[in-house]
Design an enzyme around this catalytic site. Structure first.
Site, PDB file in Angstrom:
ATOM      1  N   ASP A 159      13.181 -11.486  -0.993  1.00  0.00           N
ATOM      2  CA  ASP A 159      12.895 -11.208   0.495  1.00  0.00           C
ATOM      3  C   ASP A 159      13.947 -10.390   1.002  1.00  0.00           C
ATOM      4  N   ASN A 193      -2.004   6.184  11.309  1.00  0.00           N
ATOM      5  CA  ASN A 193      -2.832   5.160  10.560  1.00  0.00           C
ATOM      6  C   ASN A 193      -2.923   5.852   9.112  1.00  0.00           C
ATOM      7  N   PHE A 244       1.029  -0.952   0.091  1.00  0.00           N
ATOM      8  CA  PHE A 244       0.047   0.005  -0.091  1.00  0.00           C
ATOM      9  C   PHE A 244       0.871   1.363  -0.125  1.00  0.00           C
ATOM     10  N   ASP A 274      10.439  -6.760  -3.254  1.00  0.00           N
ATOM     11  CA  ASP A 274       9.264  -7.217  -2.712  1.00  0.00           C
ATOM     12  C   ASP A 274       8.973  -8.724  -2.812  1.00  0.00           C
ATOM     13  N   GLY A 281      -6.003  -7.403  23.467  1.00  0.00           N
ATOM     14  CA  GLY A 281      -4.790  -6.416  23.727  1.00  0.00           C
ATOM     15  C   GLY A 281      -5.154  -5.150  22.915  1.00  0.00           C
ATOM     16  N   TYR A 298       3.238  -7.371  16.431  1.00  0.00           N
ATOM     17  CA  TYR A 298       3.343  -6.433  15.210  1.00  0.00           C
ATOM     18  C   TYR A 298       4.050  -5.301  15.747  1.00  0.00           C
ATOM     19  N   ALA A 343       5.460  -4.675  18.620  1.00  0.00           N
ATOM     20  CA  ALA A 343       6.859  -5.076  19.188  1.00  0.00           C
ATOM     21  C   ALA A 343       7.853  -5.395  18.341  1.00  0.00           C
ATOM     22  N   THR A 382       6.319   3.016  13.034  1.00  0.00           N
ATOM     23  CA  THR A 382       5.026   3.504  13.190  1.00  0.00           C
ATOM     24  C   THR A 382       4.856   3.972  14.606  1.00  0.00           C
ATOM     25  N   ASP A 383       3.730   4.861  14.808  1.00  0.00           N
ATOM     26  CA  ASP A 383       3.194   5.386  15.779  1.00  0.00           C
ATOM     27  C   ASP A 383       2.864   4.201  16.986  1.00  0.00           C
ATOM     28  N   GLU A 384       2.658   3.127  16.519  1.00  0.00           N
ATOM     29  CA  GLU A 384       2.475   1.963  17.361  1.00  0.00           C
ATOM     30  C   GLU A 384       3.469   1.475  18.502  1.00  0.00           C
ATOM     31  N   LYS A 437       8.237  -4.089  15.055  1.00  0.00           N
ATOM     32  CA  LYS A 437       8.652  -2.715  14.564  1.00  0.00           C
ATOM     33  C   LYS A 437       9.416  -2.079  15.461  1.00  0.00           C
ATOM     34  N   LEU A 485       6.317  -9.973  -2.535  1.00  0.00           N
ATOM     35  CA  LEU A 485       4.865 -10.645  -2.945  1.00  0.00           C
ATOM     36  C   LEU A 485       4.305 -11.323  -1.913  1.00  0.00           C
TER      37      LEU A 485
HETATM   38  P1  NAD Z   1       1.339  -3.631   3.427  1.00  0.00           P
HETATM   39  O1  NAD Z   1       1.243  -4.802   4.116  1.00  0.00           O
HETATM   40  O2  NAD Z   1       0.306  -2.974   2.411  1.00  0.00           O
HETATM   41  O3  NAD Z   1       2.656  -3.919   2.369  1.00  0.00           O
HETATM   42  C1  NAD Z   1       3.749  -4.468   2.746  1.00  0.00           C
HETATM   43  C2  NAD Z   1       4.726  -4.900   1.756  1.00  0.00           C
HETATM   44  O4  NAD Z   1       5.971  -5.499   2.087  1.00  0.00           O
HETATM   45  C3  NAD Z   1       3.843  -5.980   0.745  1.00  0.00           C
HETATM   46  O5  NAD Z   1       3.767  -5.488  -0.505  1.00  0.00           O
HETATM   47  C4  NAD Z   1       4.825  -7.096   0.926  1.00  0.00           C
HETATM   48  O6  NAD Z   1       4.657  -8.038  -0.162  1.00  0.00           O
HETATM   49  C5  NAD Z   1       6.210  -6.735   1.519  1.00  0.00           C
HETATM   50  N1  NAD Z   1       6.926  -7.589   2.031  1.00  0.00           N
HETATM   51  C6  NAD Z   1       6.328  -8.158   3.265  1.00  0.00           C
HETATM   52  N2  NAD Z   1       7.501  -9.027   3.936  1.00  0.00           N
HETATM   53  C7  NAD Z   1       8.529  -8.941   3.144  1.00  0.00           C
HETATM   54  C8  NAD Z   1       9.733  -9.452   2.980  1.00  0.00           C
HETATM   55  N3  NAD Z   1      10.015 -10.282   3.915  1.00  0.00           N
HETATM   56  N4  NAD Z   1      10.724  -9.078   1.939  1.00  0.00           N
HETATM   57  C9  NAD Z   1      10.231  -8.120   0.976  1.00  0.00           C
HETATM   58  N5  NAD Z   1       9.053  -7.910   0.841  1.00  0.00           N
HETATM   59  C10 NAD Z   1       8.221  -8.085   2.005  1.00  0.00           C
HETATM   60  O7  NAD Z   1       1.986  -2.514   4.393  1.00  0.00           O
HETATM   61  P2  NAD Z   1       1.559  -0.839   4.258  1.00  0.00           P
HETATM   62  O8  NAD Z   1       0.419  -0.780   5.107  1.00  0.00           O
HETATM   63  O9  NAD Z   1       2.104  -0.539   3.153  1.00  0.00           O
HETATM   64  O10 NAD Z   1       2.845  -0.385   5.420  1.00  0.00           O
HETATM   65  C11 NAD Z   1       4.143  -0.171   4.815  1.00  0.00           C
HETATM   66  C12 NAD Z   1       5.267   0.194   5.868  1.00  0.00           C
HETATM   67  O11 NAD Z   1       4.562   1.224   6.562  1.00  0.00           O
HETATM   68  C13 NAD Z   1       5.168  -0.767   7.029  1.00  0.00           C
HETATM   69  O12 NAD Z   1       6.411  -1.018   7.509  1.00  0.00           O
HETATM   70  C14 NAD Z   1       4.340  -0.569   8.066  1.00  0.00           C
HETATM   71  O13 NAD Z   1       4.719  -0.865   9.457  1.00  0.00           O
HETATM   72  C15 NAD Z   1       4.568   0.916   8.272  1.00  0.00           C
HETATM   73  N6  NAD Z   1       3.486   1.798   8.630  1.00  0.00           N
HETATM   74  C16 NAD Z   1       1.989   1.540   8.162  1.00  0.00           C
HETATM   75  C17 NAD Z   1       1.070   2.309   8.741  1.00  0.00           C
HETATM   76  C18 NAD Z   1      -0.318   2.187   7.822  1.00  0.00           C
HETATM   77  O14 NAD Z   1      -1.292   2.811   8.449  1.00  0.00           O
HETATM   78  N7  NAD Z   1      -0.612   1.375   7.185  1.00  0.00           N
HETATM   79  C19 NAD Z   1       1.258   3.472   9.449  1.00  0.00           C
HETATM   80  C20 NAD Z   1       2.685   3.560   9.955  1.00  0.00           C
HETATM   81  C21 NAD Z   1       3.686   2.647   9.244  1.00  0.00           C
HETATM   82  O1  TDX Z   2     -12.339  -5.206  11.310  1.00  0.00           O
HETATM   83  C1  TDX Z   2     -11.937  -4.347  11.970  1.00  0.00           C
HETATM   84  N1  TDX Z   2     -12.722  -3.730  12.997  1.00  0.00           N
HETATM   85  C2  TDX Z   2     -12.305  -2.662  13.743  1.00  0.00           C
HETATM   86  O2  TDX Z   2     -13.118  -2.387  14.490  1.00  0.00           O
HETATM   87  C3  TDX Z   2     -10.624  -4.080  11.692  1.00  0.00           C
HETATM   88  C4  TDX Z   2      -9.934  -4.494  10.687  1.00  0.00           C
HETATM   89  C5  TDX Z   2     -10.150  -2.940  12.474  1.00  0.00           C
HETATM   90  N2  TDX Z   2     -10.900  -2.408  13.630  1.00  0.00           N
HETATM   91  C6  TDX Z   2     -10.378  -1.257  14.462  1.00  0.00           C
HETATM   92  C7  TDX Z   2      -8.999  -1.632  15.139  1.00  0.00           C
HETATM   93  C8  TDX Z   2      -8.348  -0.567  15.525  1.00  0.00           C
HETATM   94  O3  TDX Z   2      -8.972   0.190  16.605  1.00  0.00           O
HETATM   95  O4  TDX Z   2      -9.898  -0.083  13.869  1.00  0.00           O
HETATM   96  C9  TDX Z   2      -8.690   0.488  14.149  1.00  0.00           C
HETATM   97  C10 TDX Z   2      -7.697   0.395  13.095  1.00  0.00           C
HETATM   98  O5  TDX Z   2      -7.311  -1.060  12.985  1.00  0.00           O
HETATM   99  P1  TDX Z   2      -6.391  -1.261  11.765  1.00  0.00           P
HETATM  100  O6  TDX Z   2      -6.945  -0.659  10.363  1.00  0.00           O
HETATM  101  O7  TDX Z   2      -6.066  -2.681  11.787  1.00  0.00           O
HETATM  102  O8  TDX Z   2      -5.231  -0.538  11.994  1.00  0.00           O
HETATM  103  P2  TDX Z   2      -4.212  -0.494  13.344  1.00  0.00           P
HETATM  104  O9  TDX Z   2      -4.313  -1.767  14.243  1.00  0.00           O
HETATM  105  O10 TDX Z   2      -4.589   1.017  13.959  1.00  0.00           O
HETATM  106  O11 TDX Z   2      -2.854  -0.545  12.640  1.00  0.00           O
HETATM  107  C11 TDX Z   2      -2.336   0.265  11.445  1.00  0.00           C
HETATM  108  O12 TDX Z   2      -1.935   1.660  11.924  1.00  0.00           O
HETATM  109  C12 TDX Z   2      -0.736   1.670  12.387  1.00  0.00           C
HETATM  110  C13 TDX Z   2      -1.804  -0.349  10.501  1.00  0.00           C
HETATM  111  O13 TDX Z   2      -2.309  -1.401  10.200  1.00  0.00           O
HETATM  112  C14 TDX Z   2      -0.281  -0.318  10.835  1.00  0.00           C
HETATM  113  O14 TDX Z   2       0.447  -1.126   9.798  1.00  0.00           O
HETATM  114  C15 TDX Z   2       0.286   0.805  11.273  1.00  0.00           C
HETATM  115  O15 TDX Z   2       1.599   0.622  11.841  1.00  0.00           O
END
Ligand code: NAD
Ligand code: TDX
Length: 335
Positions: free
Chosen positions: A61, A178, A12, A35, A274, A149, A151, A125-127, A153, A37
């Site tokens: 990988d 997020n 994403f 990537d 949790g 997750y 932990a 991540t903020d988490e 990160k 995949l």
């Molecule tokens: P995502 O799950 O959509 O994408 C992850 C990508 O990494 C995928 O294309 C997957 O194929 C690839 N990948 C996984 N394991 C791999 C490996 N061993 N080698 C090579 N490629 C691999 O994730 P995202 O939501 O795009 O998040 C991207 C980054 O941003 C992550 O590090 C996540 O922790 C961080 N992040 C995400 C959010 C969020 O809200 N989505 C917020 C803050 C930080």
């Molecule tokens: O089906 C659901 N129902 C629901 O109530 C899902 C999938 C989530 N939720 C709640 C859980 C959380 O309080 O919504 C909130 C957001 O959940 P997610 O979209 O799973 O995100 P979150 O757990 O906050 O983590 C995301 O933000 C920080 C990303 O997945 C992480 O990759 C990033 O680091």
């Protein structure tokens, strides 16, 4: 001409970042996307730029040291997005989180160090801070991650920092809130709820829906990363946030209203084990450097919802096959 190694660029945020780079710098950048995949990596996410001569895709990988060492020579900037990223999956099967998020980051850091890269951006991540009831976390606050997750990160975040202190690797660590926007794998709150609502399927709300997240439009996150590559200081951590805190119920209602769907689609389900109550980051440090988000939340949400409406080919393909098995296991019901 800057040469980027973007990892996880078929996911994403990574794919949105590559798209951002080409739109902004056009031919002045070269990008290698490494990537694996996994289930979250999708070749369809690269359609927009896959044929550009400045783009190269390597399926592999980040834990594969031989491969990473082969790719790294000549790279100026590494941006490590590759990770297992879904909290719910980390509760069911944490193994890959430990391998990719920690060991994979280590492999990249080692290769970057040996090849004297100009910049290494670790996408954290903020988490990593854990939950906060009142106020917002500053970069100097203690890390108290609470899921496998977050932990994993946090492990990578601190490992990246250690490479700055010990080896003077020019590392910058970002901790973003997020993200939402196009091409988000439909297992996350907004992408799942929007696509379920379009198909008149129920929206599974964990617990009471009172948990709070701060939402940022994905292109603002990409813009902040690019800004930090230019203006950030090595060895520093930067929080990135949209300043849009909403309860999950508020997000759900906004989606239903925008799509003109009934409130009856809301379905309260068991809580996430949790489940962190609230995430909130203080973004003063980044703002002081001169960066602020450019997208207004409601407009960006409307655009995002419209994108999922217009691109059902993209998510319908995903929400079949293995995804159905995952959904049944996660939500104890058929999709
Ligand atoms: P995502 O799950 O959509 O994408 C992850 C990508 O990494 C995928 O294309 C997957 O194929 C690839 N990948 C996984 N394991 C791999 C490996 N061993 N080698 C090579 N490629 C691999 O994730 P995202 O939501 O795009 O998040 C991207 C980054 O941003 C992550 O590090 C996540 O922790 C961080 N992040 C995400 C959010 C969020 O809200 N989505 C917020 C803050 C930080
Ligand atoms: O089906 C659901 N129902 C629901 O109530 C899902 C999938 C989530 N939720 C709640 C859980 C959380 O309080 O919504 C909130 C957001 O959940 P997610 O979209 O799973 O995100 P979150 O757990 O906050 O983590 C995301 O933000 C920080 C990303 O997945 C992480 O990759 C990033 O680091």
């Amino acid at each position: 001409m800057k040469k980027y190694l973007v990892t996880g660029g078929a996911g994403f945020i990574g794919r949105n970042f590559i798209s951002y780079l080409f739109k902004k710098y056009d031919r002045a950048v070269k990008v290698i996307n490494l990537d694996k995949l996994t289930y979250a990596g999708n070749p369809d996410n690269m359609l927009e730029f896959k044929d550009r001569p400045e783009f190269e895709f390597v399926k592999g990988d980040i834990c594969d040291a031989a491969l990473v060492e082969k790719i790294m020579p000549g790279i100026d900037i590494v941006v490590n997005f590759a990770a297992e990223s879904h909290v719910d999956r980390s509760i069911g099967s944490p193994d890959d989180f430990i391998k990719t998020d920690i060991f994979g980051a280590f492999v990249l850091l080692e290769a970057a160090r040996k090849n004297n890269v100009e910049k290494f951006i670790q996408i954290s991540t903020d988490e990593v801070y854990g939950s906060i009831i009142k106020g917002s976390f500053k970069e100097t606050d203690t890390l108290e991650p609470s899921s496998p997750y977050s932990a994993s990160k946090a492990g990578a975040d601190r490992l990246a920092y250690s490479y700055f202190v010990t080896f003077q690797l020019p590392v910058i660590i970002t901790r973003c809130s997020n993200n939402f926007g196009p091409f988000q794998y439909p297992e996350k709150l907004i992408s799942l709820f929007v696509t379920n609502a379009i198909e008149n399927k129920t929206l599974p709300i964990y617990g009471k829906g009172e948990n709070v997240r701060d939402w940022i439009y994905v292109l603002d996150h990409c813009d902040a990363i690019d800004f930090l590559i230019q203006a950030g200081e090595n060895g520093q951590i930067y929080n990135i946030g949209g300043g849009n805190e909403r309860t999950n119920l508020e997000i759900t209602d906004l989606i239903l209203e925008t799509l003109n769907k009934p409130a009856g689609l809301k379905k309260y389900v068991g809580d996430r084990p949790g489940h962190d109550f609230r995430y909130s980051v203080d973004t003063e440090k980044l703002r002081r450097l001169g960066w602020t988000p450019k997208h207004e939340f409601t407009e960006a949400m409307e655009e995002t919802i419209e994108w999922y409406n217009q691109n059902s080919w993209w998510w319908k393909k995903i929400k079949s096959g293995d995804f159905l098995k995952y959904y049944k296991q996660q939500y104890q019901t058929e999709l």
